[in-house]
Design a protein around this motif. Structure first.
Motif, mmCIF file in Angstrom:
data_model
loop_
_atom_site.group_PDB
_atom_site.id
_atom_site.type_symbol
_atom_site.label_atom_id
_atom_site.label_comp_id
_atom_site.label_asym_id
_atom_site.label_seq_id
_atom_site.Cartn_x
_atom_site.Cartn_y
_atom_site.Cartn_z
ATOM 1 N N ARG A 182 43.042 50.879 31.237
ATOM 2 C CA ARG A 182 43.341 50.260 29.951
ATOM 3 C C ARG A 182 43.325 48.743 30.116
ATOM 4 O O ARG A 182 43.991 48.202 30.997
ATOM 5 C CB ARG A 182 44.693 50.730 29.420
ATOM 6 C CG ARG A 182 44.970 50.266 27.978
ATOM 7 C CD ARG A 182 46.270 50.835 27.415
ATOM 8 N NE ARG A 182 46.237 52.289 27.230
ATOM 9 C CZ ARG A 182 45.663 52.921 26.194
ATOM 10 N NH1 ARG A 182 45.081 52.216 25.232
ATOM 11 N NH2 ARG A 182 45.684 54.223 26.116
ATOM 12 N N THR A 183 42.540 48.100 29.294
ATOM 13 C CA THR A 183 42.429 46.634 29.362
ATOM 14 C C THR A 183 43.577 45.988 28.594
ATOM 15 O O THR A 183 44.263 46.659 27.823
ATOM 16 C CB THR A 183 41.099 46.161 28.733
ATOM 17 O OG1 THR A 183 41.132 46.513 27.340
ATOM 18 C CG2 THR A 183 39.907 46.812 29.400
ATOM 19 N N LEU A 184 43.755 44.701 28.792
ATOM 20 C CA LEU A 184 44.795 43.959 28.071
ATOM 21 C C LEU A 184 44.600 44.062 26.556
ATOM 22 O O LEU A 184 45.554 44.033 25.787
ATOM 23 C CB LEU A 184 44.772 42.484 28.518
ATOM 24 C CG LEU A 184 45.814 41.563 27.889
ATOM 25 C CD1 LEU A 184 47.233 42.007 28.233
ATOM 26 C CD2 LEU A 184 45.604 40.117 28.365
ATOM 27 N N SER A 185 43.368 44.220 26.117
ATOM 28 C CA SER A 185 43.075 44.312 24.676
ATOM 29 C C SER A 185 43.533 45.648 24.091
ATOM 30 O O SER A 185 43.531 45.815 22.875
ATOM 31 C CB SER A 185 41.574 44.155 24.441
ATOM 32 O OG SER A 185 40.908 45.347 24.830
ATOM 33 N N GLY A 186 43.840 46.608 24.975
ATOM 34 C CA GLY A 186 44.192 47.946 24.516
ATOM 35 C C GLY A 186 43.037 48.926 24.627
ATOM 36 O O GLY A 186 43.239 50.135 24.706
ATOM 37 N N GLN A 187 41.815 48.429 24.642
ATOM 38 C CA GLN A 187 40.655 49.324 24.768
ATOM 39 C C GLN A 187 40.629 49.946 26.160
ATOM 40 O O GLN A 187 40.901 49.271 27.151
ATOM 41 C CB GLN A 187 39.346 48.541 24.573
ATOM 42 C CG GLN A 187 39.181 47.907 23.204
ATOM 43 C CD GLN A 187 37.928 47.036 23.134
ATOM 44 O OE1 GLN A 187 36.832 47.542 22.997
ATOM 45 N NE2 GLN A 187 38.106 45.736 23.224
ATOM 46 N N THR A 188 40.254 51.220 26.225
ATOM 47 C CA THR A 188 40.101 51.860 27.536
ATOM 48 C C THR A 188 38.639 51.785 27.975
ATOM 49 O O THR A 188 37.727 51.800 27.138
ATOM 50 C CB THR A 188 40.543 53.332 27.497
ATOM 51 O OG1 THR A 188 39.779 54.001 26.475
ATOM 52 C CG2 THR A 188 42.033 53.446 27.198
ATOM 53 N N VAL A 216 49.420 29.639 37.274
ATOM 54 C CA VAL A 216 48.787 30.728 38.008
ATOM 55 C C VAL A 216 49.414 32.059 37.605
ATOM 56 O O VAL A 216 50.636 32.181 37.535
ATOM 57 C CB VAL A 216 48.949 30.520 39.530
ATOM 58 C CG1 VAL A 216 48.333 31.681 40.295
ATOM 59 C CG2 VAL A 216 48.302 29.203 39.948
ATOM 60 N N ILE A 217 48.563 33.030 37.315
ATOM 61 C CA ILE A 217 49.033 34.398 37.067
ATOM 62 C C ILE A 217 48.709 35.201 38.323
ATOM 63 O O ILE A 217 47.560 35.275 38.741
ATOM 64 C CB ILE A 217 48.326 35.018 35.838
ATOM 65 C CG1 ILE A 217 48.552 34.154 34.585
ATOM 66 C CG2 ILE A 217 48.803 36.447 35.607
ATOM 67 C CD1 ILE A 217 47.729 34.590 33.378
ATOM 68 N N ALA A 253 49.810 40.089 36.457
ATOM 69 C CA ALA A 253 48.690 40.600 35.657
ATOM 70 C C ALA A 253 48.881 42.091 35.385
ATOM 71 O O ALA A 253 48.661 42.570 34.268
ATOM 72 C CB ALA A 253 47.376 40.348 36.380
ATOM 73 N N GLU A 254 49.325 42.804 36.411
ATOM 74 C CA GLU A 254 49.596 44.242 36.297
ATOM 75 C C GLU A 254 50.645 44.483 35.208
ATOM 76 O O GLU A 254 50.454 45.292 34.306
ATOM 77 C CB GLU A 254 50.111 44.728 37.667
ATOM 78 C CG GLU A 254 50.399 46.204 37.749
ATOM 79 C CD GLU A 254 49.194 46.961 38.286
ATOM 80 O OE1 GLU A 254 48.731 46.637 39.397
ATOM 81 O OE2 GLU A 254 48.711 47.871 37.567
ATOM 82 N N LYS A 255 51.740 43.730 35.300
ATOM 83 C CA LYS A 255 52.852 43.876 34.338
ATOM 84 C C LYS A 255 52.402 43.544 32.923
ATOM 85 O O LYS A 255 52.841 44.148 31.956
ATOM 86 C CB LYS A 255 53.975 42.898 34.714
ATOM 87 C CG LYS A 255 55.010 43.522 35.613
ATOM 88 C CD LYS A 255 56.370 42.852 35.401
ATOM 89 C CE LYS A 255 57.306 43.178 36.555
ATOM 90 N NZ LYS A 255 57.794 41.959 37.233
ATOM 91 N N ALA A 313 42.046 46.012 33.629
ATOM 92 C CA ALA A 313 40.653 45.813 34.042
ATOM 93 C C ALA A 313 40.591 44.832 35.207
ATOM 94 O O ALA A 313 39.964 45.111 36.233
ATOM 95 C CB ALA A 313 39.824 45.291 32.867
ATOM 96 N N PHE A 314 41.281 43.716 35.065
ATOM 97 C CA PHE A 314 41.320 42.724 36.159
ATOM 98 C C PHE A 314 41.870 43.372 37.423
ATOM 99 O O PHE A 314 41.301 43.239 38.516
ATOM 100 C CB PHE A 314 42.181 41.518 35.746
ATOM 101 C CG PHE A 314 42.365 40.518 36.848
ATOM 102 C CD1 PHE A 314 41.373 39.607 37.147
ATOM 103 C CD2 PHE A 314 43.540 40.504 37.613
ATOM 104 C CE1 PHE A 314 41.520 38.691 38.182
ATOM 105 C CE2 PHE A 314 43.702 39.590 38.658
ATOM 106 C CZ PHE A 314 42.692 38.682 38.933
ATOM 107 N N CYS A 315 42.964 44.112 37.283
ATOM 108 C CA CYS A 315 43.612 44.700 38.453
ATOM 109 C C CYS A 315 42.774 45.810 39.078
ATOM 110 O O CYS A 315 42.850 46.037 40.281
ATOM 111 C CB CYS A 315 45.006 45.206 38.094
ATOM 112 S SG CYS A 315 46.129 43.850 37.698
#
Ligand code: BES
Ligand code: MN
Ligand code: ZN
Length: 492
Positions: free
Chosen positions: A330-336, A216-217, A222-224, A229-231
Motif C-alpha cells: 500500500r502506497t502513501l496515496s492509499g493505492q495498492t 530527513v525522513i 517512512a514505514e510509520k 512503496a518506498f519501504c
C-alpha cells in the motif's frame, strides 16, 4: 576560477593565452586583431598548420602583434553562425585545449562569435558553463592524480553592458558548480555513496548556505507514515533508506518542487540484473544528484524563489527481507500496487515521495527526475531526456530551458491508452506495463500519484551518464532544471 569580462583591445591584453576562433580556412577571424596577427594566421593556413576545420586547434607561441604569450587558434569548420550545440562543443574544446597547455590564464575574443538566435549574455553564460564543465575531473580514488588544469584566470573579451555580462558569467559558473556536484555524487561508488552518505552531503550544504534547510525522513519514519512503496525497496538492503528534503524559502507563494530518484545502487533486487555493466547502476541515483546540483546553483545565485527538493534514497538489493515479485504493497496515496519485477524500483520510491511532497508542501509545480527505464535509452539514446507532463505550459517551459542550455529534452505521451497496460487482477495498479513503451508506462504509473498537481517527469536514463572509456556522470539535467528555475525566478 577567477572570471572576468573585459572590453580591452585584444592586442594589448596581457594573458598567458589569447583564444582566437576562426571559420574554415581561417576565414572570419576577429576584426579586433591587429594586421600582424591576421597576417600570421593567413600564413599558418597557407602552410597547412591550421585549417580552421571543425574543432581543430593550433597553439602558437609568441604570436605576432600581441601582448599575449600564446595564441590558441580554434576552427569552427564553417562560415555560418553556430547552432547552440556546436557552440557548446567549441567552448568545451577551447577548455580542453587550454588544459593541455601551461597557461594559467586565458582570454577569449568573442567579437566574431555568432550563435543563431543567441545574444552576448547567452554566449557568456553558456560558454562559461561549458568551459567549466569540460575542466571537470574526478580523481578522488586515483593514487596518481591526472595533472590538474593550470587554468585559473578566465577572461572573455567582448563589448556590451558590463554588469549584465558579469551577471551572465556568474550564472554560468553557478550552474557549472551545481552540475559538478551532481557529477561528483554520481561518480562516487556505491560502497561510499549510500543513503546516509547523501544525508551527510545535504547537511554539509545546509551549513554552507544561509537559508537552506534540510530535513530527513528515516526508513522507520517512512514505514510509520505509510510509505509502503518506498519501504518495499529500501527493506532489501542493510543500508537504511532515507528521504532527504531541502527547503529554500526566498520567494513568495507556493513552492516549486524537485523530486529525484536516488537508488544508490540498483542490483534489480530479487529480479536481479545480469552482471554485464551492472557497475553502472551506481549511477541510478543521478536523478537525486541533479536535485542536489540544482539546489546548489539556486543557493549560489540566491534565487528569489520558494523551492522544495526531495531526494528518495535507497539501495535496491536482494535479501531475506527483500520484496518478492507478486508482493502487494500500500502506497502513501492509499493505492495498492502489485509488484511484478523488483527491478522496477524507481517508480516505487518516487510515488511515495511525490505523494508526500504534495501532502506536505502543496507545490505549484513538481518536476521529478529519474534514471527510470532502460526503454528510454532505447527510445532517445544519449541526446535527449524524455519529458512527460500533465501540463502544457510546464512541459513547454522545460523543453525551452533544455533548448537554451543544450541540455535537451523531447516530449513524450501519457495517453489513456497506455494506462491499460497497468491493469492488475489483484491490486489497484500493476507496477509495470510489459515490454512495450516501457518509459511511457513508467511515466503513466507516476502520473497516477500526481493527478492533482502540475507535474512533469524527466526520464534521464540515457542522459545522466556516459558509458565506455569516458564513463562518468554528466550532471544532466542540472542545466535544464536551473534554467527553468531562473526563468521562474524572473517571472513577477
Ligand atoms: N535503473 C533502471 C533503469 C536503467 C537501466 C537506466 C539501464 C539506465 C540503464 C531501473 O530501475 C530498471 O531497472 N528498470 C527496468 C524496468 C523494468 C523491469 C520494467 C528496466 O528498464 O529494465
Ligand atoms: Mn531497477
Ligand atoms: Zn533503477
Amino acid at each position: 576560477m577567477d572570471y572576468s569580462v573585459s572590453s580591452k583591445n585584444p592586442a594589448q591584453t596581457r594573458t598567458d593565452c589569447l583564444v582566437v576562433v576562426t571559420g574554415n580556412d581561417g576565414r572570419n577571424p576577429p576584426a579586433s586583431l591587429p594586421e600582424a596577427t591576421l597576417k600570421q594566421i593567413r600564413e599558418l593556413v597557407k602552410s597547412g598548420d591550421f585549417t580552421g576545420g571543425k574543432l581543430k586547434t593550433l597553439l602558437v607561441q609568441r604570436p605576432e602583434g600581441l601582448a599575449a604569450k600564446r595564441m590558441l587558434l580554434v576552427g569552427t569548420g564553417t562560415d555560418k553562425a553556430l547552432e547552440t550545440g556546436p557552440f557548446l562543443k567549441l567552448a568545451a574544446r577551447v577548455a580542453g585545449a587550454l588544459a593541455e597547455t601551461g597557461a594559467a590564464g586565458a582570454a577569449w575574443i568573442l567579437d566574431n562569435i555568432e550563435v543563431s538566435g543567441r545574444d552576448t549574455p547567452w554566449v557568456v553564460r553558456e560558454g562559461t558553463r561549458s568551459l567549466e564543465d569540460a575542466l571537470y575531473r574526478f580523481d578522488e580514488y586515483r593514487t596518481e592524480k591526472r595533472p590538474a588544469p593550470r587554468l585559473k584566470k578566465w577572461t572573455l573579451l567582448t563589448e556590451g553592458n558590463a554588469r549584465a555580462l558579469k551577471q551572465a558569467q556568474s550564472e554560468g559558473a553557478a550552474v557549472a558548480r551545481g552540475t559538478a556536484l551532481a557529477r561528483d555524487l554520481g561518480n562516487q561508488p556505491g560502497n561510499v555513496c549510500h543513503p546516509e552518505y547523501l544525508v551527510e552531503q545535504a547537511k554539509k550544504m545546509e551549513k554552507q548556505y544561509e537559508g537552506l534547510k534540510v530535513q530527513v525522513i528515516t526508513e522507520k519514519q517512512a514505514e510509520k507514515m505509510g510509505m509502503g512503496a518506498f519501504c518495499s525497496v529500501a527493506r532489501g538492503s542493510e543500508r537504511d533508506g532515507r528521504i532527504i528534503v531541502f527547503e529554500w524559502k526566498k520567494g513568495k507563494g507556493k513552492p516549486l518542487a524537485l523530486v529525484g530518484k536516488a537508488i544508490t545502487f540498483d542490483t534489480g533486487g530479487i529480479s536481479i540484473k545480469p552482471g554485464a555493466n551492472m557497475d553502472e547502476m551506481k549511477f541510478d541515483m543521478c536523478g537525486g544528484a541533479s536535485v542536489f546540483g540544482a539546489i546548489r546553483t539556486v543557493c549560489e545565485l540566491n534565487l528569489p524563489i520558494n523551492l522544495v527538493g526531495v531526494v528518495a534514497a535507497a539501495e535496491n538489493m536482494p535479501d531475506g527481507r527483500a520484496t518478492r515479485p507478486g508482493d502487494i504493497v500500500r502506497t502513501l496515496s492509499g493505492q495498492t500496487v502489485e509488484i511484478l519485477n523488483t527491478d522496477a524500483e524507481g517508480r516505487m520510491v518516487l510515488c511515495d515521495a511525490l505523494t508526500w511532497v504534495q501532502q506536505k508542501h502543496k507545490p505549484k509545480a513538481i518536476v521529478d527526475i529519474a534514471t527510470l527505464t532502460g526503454a528510454c535509452v532505447i527510445a532517445l539514446g544519449a541526446h535527449a531526456q524524455a519529458v512527460y507532463a500533465n501540463d502544457e505550459a510546464l512541459s513547454g517551459a522545460l523543453l525551452e530551458a533544455g533548448e537554451t542550455t543544450g541540455d535537451r529534452g523531447w516530449p513524450m505521451p501519457l495517453w489513456e491508452e497506455y494506462h491499460e497496460q497497468l491493469e492488475s487482477p489483484f491490486a489497484d495498479v500493476a507496477h509495470i506495463g510489459g515490454p512495450k513503451a516501457g518509459s511511457v508506462t513508467a511515466a503513466c504509473f507516476l502520473s497516477r500519484f500526481t493527478r492533482d498537481s502540475k507535474w512533469a517527469h524527466l526520464d534521464i536514463a540515457g542522459t545522466a551518464w556516459t558509458s565506455g572509456n569516458k564513463k562518468g556522470a554528466t550532471g544532466r539535467p542540472v542545466p535544464m532544471l536551473t534554467r527553468w528555475l531562473m526563468d521562474e525566478a524572473g517571472k513577477k
